[in-house]
Design a protein around this motif. Structure first.
Motif, PDB file in Angstrom:
ATOM      1  N   PHE A 514      -3.998  -4.017  -5.104  1.00  0.00           N
ATOM      2  CA  PHE A 514      -3.464  -4.549  -3.665  1.00  0.00           C
ATOM      3  C   PHE A 514      -3.944  -3.548  -2.604  1.00  0.00           C
ATOM      4  CE2 PHE A 514      -0.080  -4.327  -0.348  1.00  0.00           C
ATOM      5  CZ  PHE A 514      -0.152  -5.578   0.047  1.00  0.00           C
ATOM      6  N   ALA A 515      -3.638  -2.140  -2.993  1.00  0.00           N
ATOM      7  CA  ALA A 515      -4.046  -1.235  -2.091  1.00  0.00           C
ATOM      8  C   ALA A 515      -5.490  -0.996  -1.702  1.00  0.00           C
ATOM      9  CB  ALA A 515      -3.582   0.158  -2.591  1.00  0.00           C
ATOM     10  N   LYS A 516      -6.309  -1.270  -2.732  1.00  0.00           N
ATOM     11  CA  LYS A 516      -7.969  -1.474  -2.337  1.00  0.00           C
ATOM     12  C   LYS A 516      -8.189  -2.541  -1.548  1.00  0.00           C
ATOM     13  CE  LYS A 516      -9.846   0.354  -6.773  1.00  0.00           C
ATOM     14  NZ  LYS A 516     -10.667  -0.160  -7.825  1.00  0.00           N
ATOM     15  N   GLU A 517      -7.776  -3.353  -1.472  1.00  0.00           N
ATOM     16  CA  GLU A 517      -7.943  -4.598  -0.434  1.00  0.00           C
ATOM     17  C   GLU A 517      -7.203  -4.323   1.185  1.00  0.00           C
ATOM     18  OE1 GLU A 517      -6.723  -9.273  -0.093  1.00  0.00           O
ATOM     19  OE2 GLU A 517      -6.289  -8.225  -1.821  1.00  0.00           O
ATOM     20  N   VAL A 518      -5.962  -3.833   0.887  1.00  0.00           N
ATOM     21  CA  VAL A 518      -5.463  -3.682   2.165  1.00  0.00           C
ATOM     22  C   VAL A 518      -6.057  -2.293   2.978  1.00  0.00           C
ATOM     23  CG1 VAL A 518      -2.964  -2.650   3.233  1.00  0.00           C
ATOM     24  CG2 VAL A 518      -3.024  -4.571   1.534  1.00  0.00           C
ATOM     25  N   VAL A 526      -9.396   3.364  -4.356  1.00  0.00           N
ATOM     26  CA  VAL A 526      -8.195   3.911  -4.707  1.00  0.00           C
ATOM     27  C   VAL A 526      -7.902   3.786  -6.170  1.00  0.00           C
ATOM     28  CG1 VAL A 526      -5.645   3.123  -4.584  1.00  0.00           C
ATOM     29  CG2 VAL A 526      -7.043   2.497  -2.483  1.00  0.00           C
ATOM     30  N   ARG A 527      -7.701   4.923  -6.757  1.00  0.00           N
ATOM     31  CA  ARG A 527      -7.835   5.032  -8.210  1.00  0.00           C
ATOM     32  C   ARG A 527      -6.661   6.119  -8.546  1.00  0.00           C
ATOM     33  NH1 ARG A 527     -13.182   8.693  -7.694  1.00  0.00           N
ATOM     34  NH2 ARG A 527     -12.191  10.832  -7.317  1.00  0.00           N
ATOM     35  N   ILE A 528      -6.431   5.993 -10.053  1.00  0.00           N
ATOM     36  CA  ILE A 528      -5.399   6.785 -10.720  1.00  0.00           C
ATOM     37  C   ILE A 528      -5.801   8.107 -10.690  1.00  0.00           C
ATOM     38  CG2 ILE A 528      -3.971   7.207 -12.889  1.00  0.00           C
ATOM     39  CD1 ILE A 528      -3.986   4.107 -13.178  1.00  0.00           C
ATOM     40  N   SER A 529      -4.993   9.298 -10.539  1.00  0.00           N
ATOM     41  CA  SER A 529      -5.371  10.625 -10.512  1.00  0.00           C
ATOM     42  C   SER A 529      -4.912  11.426 -11.534  1.00  0.00           C
ATOM     43  CB  SER A 529      -4.738  11.182  -9.226  1.00  0.00           C
ATOM     44  OG  SER A 529      -5.001  12.590  -9.106  1.00  0.00           O
ATOM     45  N   GLU A 569      -6.132   8.775  -4.074  1.00  0.00           N
ATOM     46  CA  GLU A 569      -5.982   8.896  -5.623  1.00  0.00           C
ATOM     47  C   GLU A 569      -4.027   8.502  -5.649  1.00  0.00           C
ATOM     48  OE1 GLU A 569      -7.256  12.148  -7.620  1.00  0.00           O
ATOM     49  OE2 GLU A 569      -9.230  11.477  -7.813  1.00  0.00           O
ATOM     50  N   VAL A 570      -3.758   8.080  -6.668  1.00  0.00           N
ATOM     51  CA  VAL A 570      -2.396   7.757  -6.822  1.00  0.00           C
ATOM     52  C   VAL A 570      -1.802   8.094  -8.294  1.00  0.00           C
ATOM     53  CG1 VAL A 570      -0.767   5.673  -7.105  1.00  0.00           C
ATOM     54  CG2 VAL A 570      -2.544   5.732  -5.781  1.00  0.00           C
ATOM     55  N   ASN A 571      -0.543   8.853  -8.118  1.00  0.00           N
ATOM     56  CA  ASN A 571      -0.215   9.277  -9.312  1.00  0.00           C
ATOM     57  C   ASN A 571       0.623   8.385 -10.189  1.00  0.00           C
ATOM     58  OD1 ASN A 571       1.217  11.048 -11.294  1.00  0.00           O
ATOM     59  ND2 ASN A 571       2.265  12.325  -9.772  1.00  0.00           N
ATOM     60  N   LEU A 597       1.696   5.483   2.226  1.00  0.00           N
ATOM     61  CA  LEU A 597       1.152   6.381   1.346  1.00  0.00           C
ATOM     62  C   LEU A 597      -0.107   6.951   1.732  1.00  0.00           C
ATOM     63  CD1 LEU A 597       2.192   4.329  -1.985  1.00  0.00           C
ATOM     64  CD2 LEU A 597       3.114   6.674  -0.963  1.00  0.00           C
ATOM     65  N   PHE A 598      -0.865   6.289   2.555  1.00  0.00           N
ATOM     66  CA  PHE A 598      -2.208   6.892   2.790  1.00  0.00           C
ATOM     67  C   PHE A 598      -1.958   7.848   3.931  1.00  0.00           C
ATOM     68  CE2 PHE A 598      -5.875   5.996   5.707  1.00  0.00           C
ATOM     69  CZ  PHE A 598      -6.713   6.964   5.196  1.00  0.00           C
ATOM     70  N   ASP A 599      -1.229   7.687   4.814  1.00  0.00           N
ATOM     71  CA  ASP A 599      -0.848   8.460   5.849  1.00  0.00           C
ATOM     72  C   ASP A 599      -0.013   9.685   5.350  1.00  0.00           C
ATOM     73  OD1 ASP A 599      -2.227   7.128   8.031  1.00  0.00           O
ATOM     74  OD2 ASP A 599      -0.370   5.854   8.441  1.00  0.00           O
TER      75      ASP A 599
END
Length: 628
Positions: A514-518, A526-529, A569-571, A597-599
């Protein structure tokens, strides 16, 4: 030219376009008018050295006046400056040959003759009389030379206004020196300051204080005796064992123009293909203009103890904090600065002195780590410029480099120390850049490295953004930014194993998609870190993109290409992220969360939100929902 004496004054034109060369010499070659006094003193010292050599076979030439001496006499009322020596002197014939042409030189002929000498006597001869002499016309409307050659009774004068002719005439011996030469300058109106005592003292001490002949100054009409300005001994020509620390410190202050003490002194003489003496100092404190972009080095160049210039590029720019001098026995004295800079002799000196300074720093780092750490603390940011500029010495400079790290507790660490502590499967030297050491140390991208006990270099200097991009490696280990590309930490185990996270990737896969699209217009992925352990998100540069800090710095200077979209990157182990897939929030609310989250990641990186107004609106909506 015959050997007859001049019975009456005779006016002659300068030979072979010398008047044109004279004009060029006066108006083009010398950019600093003070140089005229250096040249006159140089010629006087040269004459004294010639006499010393001649007196080896003819000691009667010295008579009752064996001690060489140069005297500068000032007459403010008459507006004159006179330089007198008791050296070899000149006859009328010598004057016509040496002062009537630039192409020939008394010293050159003398040096040719001296070259066959087997005993090495007279090797301190300075200069080529008949070239620099003409710089006197920069400050004088008229120059008169009265001289008597050693061992002769007759004396003669030479006079010119520099306009194209000169006059040679006999002089009453009673009006001439007993031996040697007297040069009198009638100063131009705009040059009358050269008849002031303090002006002459300043010039002599700065430019001629170390010629091998004592220098005195006196004022006409003054009841005070002549004052000695220089004793004829060059500190750098003395043995190190004969020089005290206080003498070195005093000399450092005079040559560096600073009031501290030297942190390191290097004094040696190079012999072999090229001969030169070196006396350099590293200051104890930072010069105020250390990072001035227009700042030149501060190494003075001497040739056989005569100051030539402080603008010769003897050391590379990354050693510009070093103060001191180099005294060459091989460079010609009367050569333009441009020609000196292109000389192969100077190139050899540059290489030799630079290598020796770095070698001495390396020795100091091994023998006295605390003293070296103080030097690095002051000048490390400048030395690191060499990692970017000087490929030939890069390995040596990497060995000298010291860093604050995530494991150093505020102390300096070498790369040798770092490599000794590499973790199993660690294949790179990791670093983080920024503009503030404390902010770098708390960067979220460091969390995964700290959790695995991996040491990270903390690099707060601007130059760090550049040298780290030059393909540098240390002992085969490349340097890798913690904010660029994938971190490759999965092969290095955590210091303390956390709870089972094997299904973490599946648990948040829905939110990742969802975050990749938005965020498609703002991020490249957007990927897992595996960098994050406590923070929810962070941003990093893509694998082949520019490091985030370098990109930011170049963008601020208007020199960067269009900025690449970062990677978010997302934890997956963070509680907030883990609950997002199970959340009953609406699509609009999830959209707000993704942007917030991006901001958040941008703010943690020291940047503003992508759209500050939209960020504020999303934050207000979240607060309103929370308050019900």
């Amino acid at each position: 030219m015959t050997t007859e004496t001049f019975a009456a004054p005779e006016t002659r034109a300068f030979e072979a376009d010398v008047s044109k060369l004279l004009h060029m010499m006066v108006h083009s070659v010398y950019s600093d008018r003070d140089v005229f006094l250096r040249e006159l003193i140089s010629n006087a010292a040269d004459a004294c050295e010639k006499l010393r050599y001649e007196a080896i076979s003819r000691p009667e030439l010295l008579g009752d006046d064996a001690q060489p001496r140069i005297t500068v006499t000032l007459d403010k009322e008459a507006g004159t400056l006179t330089v007198t020596d008791n050296g070899i002197g000149m006859s009328a014939i010598d004057m016509a040959e040496t002062l009537g042409t630039i192409a020939r030189s008394g010293t050159k002929a003398f040096m040719d003759r001296l070259a066959a000498d087997k005993n090495g006597e007279g090797q301190q001869l300075i200069g080529q009389f008949g070239v620099g002499f003409y710089s006197a016309f920069m400050v004088a409307g008229k120059v008169e030379v009265v001289s008597r050659r050693a061992g002769e009774d007759e004396a003669a004068s030479w006079a010119s206004d520099g306009s194209g002719t000169y006059t040679i005439a006999p002089v009453d011996p009673a009006a001439a020196p007993l031996r040697g030469t007297r040069v009198t300058l009638t100063l131009l109106d705009e040059a009358k300051s050269y008849a002031e005592l303090y002006t002459v003292e300043r010039i002599v001490k700065a430019q001629s204080g170390h010629v091998p002949v004592p220098i005195f100054v006196e004022e006409t009409g003054s009841e005070e005796e002549a004052r000695q300005l220089a004793d004829g001994a060059a500190l750098w020509a003395r043995s190190k064992s004969d020089i005290s620390e206080d003498e070195y410190a005093d000399f450092y202050r005079s040559v560096a123009g600073q009031f501290d003490k030297p942190a390191m002194t290097l004094h040696y003489r190079a012999e072999g293909r090229h001969e030169y003496s070196v006396l350099t100092f590293i200051p104890e404190s930072k010069p105020f203009d250390l990072f001035d972009p227009d700042r030149n080095g501060r190494i003075k160049l001497y040739v056989r103890r005569v100051f030539i210039t402080d603008e010769a590029e003897i050391l590379p720019r990354y050693l510009r904090f070093v103060r001191g001098l180099v005294d060459s026995a091989d460079l010609p004295l009367n050569m333009s600065r441009e020609m000196i800079q292109e000389s192969p002799v100077l190139s050899a000196i540059q290489k030799g002195v630079s290598n020796r300074i770095l070698s001495e720093l390396d020795k100091l780092s091994e023998s006295d780590a605390d003293r070296y750490a103080a030097i690095w603390d002051n000048f490390g940011a400048v030395l690191k410029e060499g990692l970017y500029e000087d490929y030939e010495r890069r390995a040596q400079l990497l060995g000298l480099a010291r860093f604050k790290t995530t494991a150093s507790n505020g102390e300096w660490r070498s790369l040798k120390d770092y490599v000794a502590g590499l973790k199993e499967n660690q294949t790179a030297i990791f670093y983080a850049t920024g503009d503030d050491l404390d902010r770098i140390a708390t960067s979220p991208q460091l969390e995964g490295f700290k959790a695995r006990g991996i040491e990270v270099l903390l690099l707060p200097d601007q130059v760090d953004n550049f040298w780290t991009t030059m393909g540098v490696d240390y002992e085969g280990k490349p340097f890798k930014s913690v904010t660029q590309g994938s971190s490759d930490l999965s092969l290095i185990p955590l210091a303390e194993e956390s709870a089972d996270t094997s299904n973490a990737a599946e648990d948040v896969s829905g939110f990742i998609a969802f975050a990749k699209e938005v965020l498609a217009d703002h991020v490249s992925d957007v990927r897992i870190s595996d960098r994050l352990t406590t923070s929810a998100v962070c941003i990093v540069a893509p694998d082949n993109a520019m490091d985030l800090q370098l990109e930011k710095m170049l963008a601020a200077a208007g020199r960067a290409p269009e900025r690449e979209k970062p990677v978010l990157e997302v934890n997956a182990r963070h509680g907030l992220i883990a609950r997002l897939d199970q959340s009953t929030a609406s699509e609009d609310e999830r959209r707000d969360i993704a942007f917030l989250l991006f901001d958040e990641a941008r703010i943690a990186e020291g940047e503003a939100p992508a759209d500050p107004r939209a960020f504020a609106q999303r934050l207000e909506r979240l607060i309103a929902k929370t308050l019900g």
